[in-house]
Design an enzyme around this catalytic site. Structure first.
Site, PDB file in Angstrom:
ATOM      1  N   ARG A  43     120.857   5.490  -0.012  1.00  0.00           N
ATOM      2  CA  ARG A  43     122.165   5.473   0.435  1.00  0.00           C
ATOM      3  C   ARG A  43     122.122   6.399   1.948  1.00  0.00           C
ATOM      4  NH1 ARG A  43     126.609   7.348  -4.258  1.00  0.00           N
ATOM      5  NH2 ARG A  43     126.292   5.419  -5.424  1.00  0.00           N
ATOM      6  N   ASP A  45     122.941   8.152   5.528  1.00  0.00           N
ATOM      7  CA  ASP A  45     123.932   8.941   6.027  1.00  0.00           C
ATOM      8  C   ASP A  45     124.554   8.412   7.080  1.00  0.00           C
ATOM      9  OD1 ASP A  45     123.667  10.885   3.990  1.00  0.00           O
ATOM     10  OD2 ASP A  45     122.194  12.060   5.292  1.00  0.00           O
ATOM     11  N   ARG A 198     115.742  14.146   7.768  1.00  0.00           N
ATOM     12  CA  ARG A 198     116.117  14.921   8.873  1.00  0.00           C
ATOM     13  C   ARG A 198     115.806  16.332   8.874  1.00  0.00           C
ATOM     14  NH1 ARG A 198     121.963  13.329   8.911  1.00  0.00           N
ATOM     15  NH2 ARG A 198     121.988  14.532  10.826  1.00  0.00           N
TER      16      ARG A 198
END
Length: 264
Positions: A43, A45, A198
């Site tokens: 999934r 972002d 990230r």
């Protein structure tokens, strides 16, 4: 499948915003003339891209027999230009795009070139304002490999574990179009928790700028909660590039193990 995440609020369907799942499910429903419910490998972002995303859905046998040979071409006619389905195949009955995956592979791109990224790469390459020591970043990355609790690098979700096995984390500097130098971070793991890649990139950037020592990112693995001093790198530099699965005979066992670890 592939998508440019720039115009999306992430993968997962949400009210009142544009998402990849919504666009793909709408396209499939148009072509198949029935609603579908997609399961995705990762999934992503808001703003994150994919060149190797994997999804699955269930359709009646007679619908598959009628549509499969022309499905890719028909989807091209109904999907927006920032979403592309490259191939569709019949999966093993035990296949699960999410729980059956062995590893996800991501690439993060940034450039510290004074001119910034080439215009055609501006949506997937972050312009960084300071020079980065890619060799130091790579040394720091190596200290993070293995199975750890990555709570310091994750946005915790209720009931979800933050223990992950980081299979690869490497940093390299390379010259690309017109001699523009790109710093690329490659990350592979059995799975990643929310914002983990990230955040790892943000920690490595702190080393690359000389603001933190080499062992600082690994030292944060002792934390039991999110480390507020770790910046989250911009979303548009990140791309999901591949997902690995076991042979068909191992799909059911892999899905069972993953469900047990992730709590469903």
């Amino acid at each position: 499948m592939q998508y440019d995440g720039t115009g999306f609020h992430g993968w997962a369907r949400q009210p009142a915003v544009r998402t990849v799942q919504e666009e793909l499910e709408r396209g499939l429903a148009t072509v198949l003339r029935r609603d579908v419910d997609l399961t995705v490998a990762g999934r992503t972002d808001a703003g994150v891209h994919a060149t190797g995303q994997v999804v699955h859905c269930d359709v009646p046998r007679e619908v598959w027999a009628e549509q499969h040979a022309k499905l890719v071409r028909r989807l091209r006619g109904v999907l927006p230009p920032d979403v592309v389905v490259r191939s569709i195949t019949e999966a093993h009955p035990e296949f699960d795009a999410r729980f059956g995956a062995l590893a996800r592979h991501y690439a993060y791109r940034l450039t510290d070139d004074p001119a910034g990224p080439p215009p055609l790469r501006r949506t997937d390459t972050v312009a960084w304002p300071r020079r980065l020591d890619a060799a130091a970043m790579d040394l720091a990355a190596g200290l993070l490999l293995g199975e750890h609790d990555f709570a310091a690098y994750c946005k915790r979700r209720e009931g979800a574990t933050t223990i992950r096995t980081l299979l690869r984390l490497s940093v390299s500097r390379m010259a690309e179009d017109a001699g523009v130098e790109v710093v690329r971070i490659d990350a592979s793991a059995d799975a990643f928790c929310h914002s983990m890649v990230r955040s790892l990139v943000g920690g490595l950037i702190a080393v690359g700028e000389g603001r933190r020592p080499l062992d600082w990112p690994a030292g944060l693995l002792q934390r039991t909660g999110r480390a507020s001093e770790v910046p989250v790198a911009p979303a548009h530099g990140l791309t999901l590039i591949a997902v690995d699965y076991p042979p068909d005979a191992g799909l059911a066992a892999r899905a069972g193990v993953t469900r047990a670890r992730r709590g469903g």
